[in-house]
Design a protein around this motif. Sequence first.
Motif, PDB file in Angstrom:
ATOM      1  N   UNK A  84       0.799  -1.218   0.000  1.00  0.00           N
ATOM      2  CA  UNK A  84       0.000   0.000   0.000  1.00  0.00           C
ATOM      3  C   UNK A  84       0.828   1.263   0.000  1.00  0.00           C
ATOM      4  N   UNK A  85       2.118   1.150   0.285  1.00  0.00           N
ATOM      5  CA  UNK A  85       2.996   2.312   0.294  1.00  0.00           C
ATOM      6  C   UNK A  85       3.445   2.690  -1.105  1.00  0.00           C
ATOM      7  N   UNK A  86       3.871   3.923  -1.254  1.00  0.00           N
ATOM      8  CA  UNK A  86       4.239   4.427  -2.577  1.00  0.00           C
ATOM      9  C   UNK A  86       5.493   3.764  -3.137  1.00  0.00           C
ATOM     10  N   UNK A  87       6.321   3.183  -2.283  1.00  0.00           N
ATOM     11  CA  UNK A  87       7.560   2.559  -2.742  1.00  0.00           C
ATOM     12  C   UNK A  87       7.492   1.031  -2.761  1.00  0.00           C
ATOM     13  N   UNK A  88       6.336   0.494  -2.432  1.00  0.00           N
ATOM     14  CA  UNK A  88       6.253  -0.965  -2.295  1.00  0.00           C
ATOM     15  C   UNK A  88       6.463  -1.685  -3.625  1.00  0.00           C
ATOM     16  N   UNK A  89       5.792  -1.238  -4.649  1.00  0.00           N
ATOM     17  CA  UNK A  89       5.882  -1.894  -5.957  1.00  0.00           C
ATOM     18  C   UNK A  89       6.859  -1.141  -6.847  1.00  0.00           C
ATOM     19  N   UNK A  90       7.734  -1.828  -7.574  1.00  0.00           N
ATOM     20  CA  UNK A  90       7.917  -3.285  -7.636  1.00  0.00           C
ATOM     21  C   UNK A  90       9.072  -3.789  -6.775  1.00  0.00           C
ATOM     22  N   UNK A  91       9.840  -2.853  -6.194  1.00  0.00           N
ATOM     23  CA  UNK A  91      11.105  -3.259  -5.559  1.00  0.00           C
ATOM     24  C   UNK A  91      10.871  -4.190  -4.380  1.00  0.00           C
ATOM     25  N   UNK A  92       9.912  -3.833  -3.525  1.00  0.00           N
ATOM     26  CA  UNK A  92       9.714  -4.610  -2.302  1.00  0.00           C
ATOM     27  C   UNK A  92       8.405  -5.401  -2.309  1.00  0.00           C
ATOM     28  N   UNK A  93       7.891  -5.706  -3.487  1.00  0.00           N
ATOM     29  CA  UNK A  93       6.646  -6.478  -3.586  1.00  0.00           C
ATOM     30  C   UNK A  93       6.741  -7.847  -2.903  1.00  0.00           C
ATOM     31  N   UNK A  94       7.872  -8.565  -2.988  1.00  0.00           N
ATOM     32  CA  UNK A  94       7.946  -9.876  -2.303  1.00  0.00           C
ATOM     33  C   UNK A  94       7.775  -9.795  -0.788  1.00  0.00           C
ATOM     34  N   UNK A  95       7.958  -8.613  -0.216  1.00  0.00           N
ATOM     35  CA  UNK A  95       7.819  -8.502   1.240  1.00  0.00           C
ATOM     36  C   UNK A  95       6.364  -8.561   1.691  1.00  0.00           C
ATOM     37  N   UNK A  96       5.429  -8.495   0.766  1.00  0.00           N
ATOM     38  CA  UNK A  96       4.027  -8.702   1.146  1.00  0.00           C
ATOM     39  C   UNK A  96       3.849 -10.112   1.703  1.00  0.00           C
ATOM     40  N   UNK A  97       4.442 -11.097   1.002  1.00  0.00           N
ATOM     41  CA  UNK A  97       4.384 -12.480   1.478  1.00  0.00           C
ATOM     42  C   UNK A  97       5.230 -12.662   2.726  1.00  0.00           C
ATOM     43  N   UNK A  98       6.437 -12.106   2.725  1.00  0.00           N
ATOM     44  CA  UNK A  98       7.318 -12.336   3.868  1.00  0.00           C
ATOM     45  C   UNK A  98       6.777 -11.673   5.133  1.00  0.00           C
ATOM     46  N   UNK A  99       6.100 -10.543   4.975  1.00  0.00           N
ATOM     47  CA  UNK A  99       5.497  -9.898   6.135  1.00  0.00           C
ATOM     48  C   UNK A  99       4.380 -10.721   6.747  1.00  0.00           C
ATOM     49  N   UNK A 100       3.783 -11.599   5.938  1.00  0.00           N
ATOM     50  CA  UNK A 100       2.762 -12.510   6.457  1.00  0.00           C
ATOM     51  C   UNK A 100       3.392 -13.738   7.103  1.00  0.00           C
ATOM     52  N   UNK A 101       4.577 -14.114   6.629  1.00  0.00           N
ATOM     53  CA  UNK A 101       5.297 -15.242   7.231  1.00  0.00           C
ATOM     54  C   UNK A 101       5.942 -14.823   8.545  1.00  0.00           C
ATOM     55  N   UNK A 102       6.610 -13.691   8.534  1.00  0.00           N
ATOM     56  CA  UNK A 102       7.308 -13.176   9.716  1.00  0.00           C
ATOM     57  C   UNK A 102       6.704 -11.818  10.063  1.00  0.00           C
ATOM     58  N   UNK A 103       5.910 -11.792  11.114  1.00  0.00           N
ATOM     59  CA  UNK A 103       5.188 -10.569  11.460  1.00  0.00           C
ATOM     60  C   UNK A 103       6.106  -9.439  11.907  1.00  0.00           C
ATOM     61  N   UNK A 104       7.359  -9.759  12.226  1.00  0.00           N
ATOM     62  CA  UNK A 104       8.284  -8.695  12.612  1.00  0.00           C
ATOM     63  C   UNK A 104       8.535  -7.765  11.429  1.00  0.00           C
ATOM     64  N   UNK A 105       8.268  -8.267  10.210  1.00  0.00           N
ATOM     65  CA  UNK A 105       8.405  -7.466   8.997  1.00  0.00           C
ATOM     66  C   UNK A 105       7.065  -6.915   8.508  1.00  0.00           C
ATOM     67  N   UNK A 106       5.988  -7.302   9.165  1.00  0.00           N
ATOM     68  CA  UNK A 106       4.664  -6.926   8.685  1.00  0.00           C
ATOM     69  C   UNK A 106       4.033  -5.807   9.491  1.00  0.00           C
ATOM     70  N   UNK A 107       2.730  -5.643   9.249  1.00  0.00           N
ATOM     71  CA  UNK A 107       1.999  -4.551   9.888  1.00  0.00           C
ATOM     72  C   UNK A 107       1.842  -4.758  11.389  1.00  0.00           C
ATOM     73  N   UNK A 108       1.822  -6.003  11.831  1.00  0.00           N
ATOM     74  CA  UNK A 108       1.630  -6.268  13.259  1.00  0.00           C
ATOM     75  C   UNK A 108       2.714  -5.586  14.094  1.00  0.00           C
ATOM     76  N   UNK A 109       3.962  -5.828  13.749  1.00  0.00           N
ATOM     77  CA  UNK A 109       5.066  -5.228  14.505  1.00  0.00           C
ATOM     78  C   UNK A 109       5.116  -3.721  14.298  1.00  0.00           C
TER      79      UNK A 109
END
Length: 236
Positions: A84-109
């Motif tokens: 949802x951030x302005x810099x997310x696509x395309x450079x950090x698009x894979x972190x959508x999945x990783x943020x769901x695997x490891x919440x320390x990288x996701x919205x929860x943390x």
Amino acid sequence: MVTTRASSSRAASVEPSFASSLPPATPSAKRIARSKSNKSSSSSASSAFSHAPTTATLVWLAVSLPLVIWDTGYVLLRPLSMPGGSLHWPVWAPYKLYGEVDHIYGWKAFHAGNGFTSAQGLLNAIETLMYLWYLAAWLFSSKTEGGARVLSGRGGARATLFGYAAAVMTLSKTVLYWANEYYSGFDNIGHNPLNDLILLWIIPNGAWLVGPTYMIWSIGGDLINSLNSTSRSKRD
């Protein structure tokens, strides 16, 4: 005649006293020779240092450094780099999945204000600069010896020490990362099925235990050998 004998006797008495007041030449010469010998031995000992990164070290750095820079950018640019951030696509698009695997990288943390993610990202940046210094010294300041490019002398020893210290930092931080999950009851990764956990978390993060450990063993061996040779030369 009396005057002549008196003056000559006075001159004779002055000459021994003047000669006795002069400092002996031999000890001074010995000190100078000893000083020159010490300087030459210390300079030869410092120039005797040499270190050549192994092929495995260079391969590991070639693979890991771009990934760490990518990861550090994501962490330090949150929330712009997050979904949802302005810099997310395309450079950090894979972190959508990783943020769901490891919440320390996701919205929860992020919403919880957990500072661990940014803290380890900052350390990543420091380690990366140290690794780049090590590599730059090898690329631009090394000498060719026996067909291999080696770091040598005081500058080479300093760069090698930076590479070693960076590897120790990386290993320590990775162990802390794993320990944080263990002591939090796997709060950030415990929701994953075992197969996903192994494939998407254990294997990728396990690589950052193996690579730095190898670098510590490899570079540390050269540093120890150099210290041993220096101590032997000083004893001799």
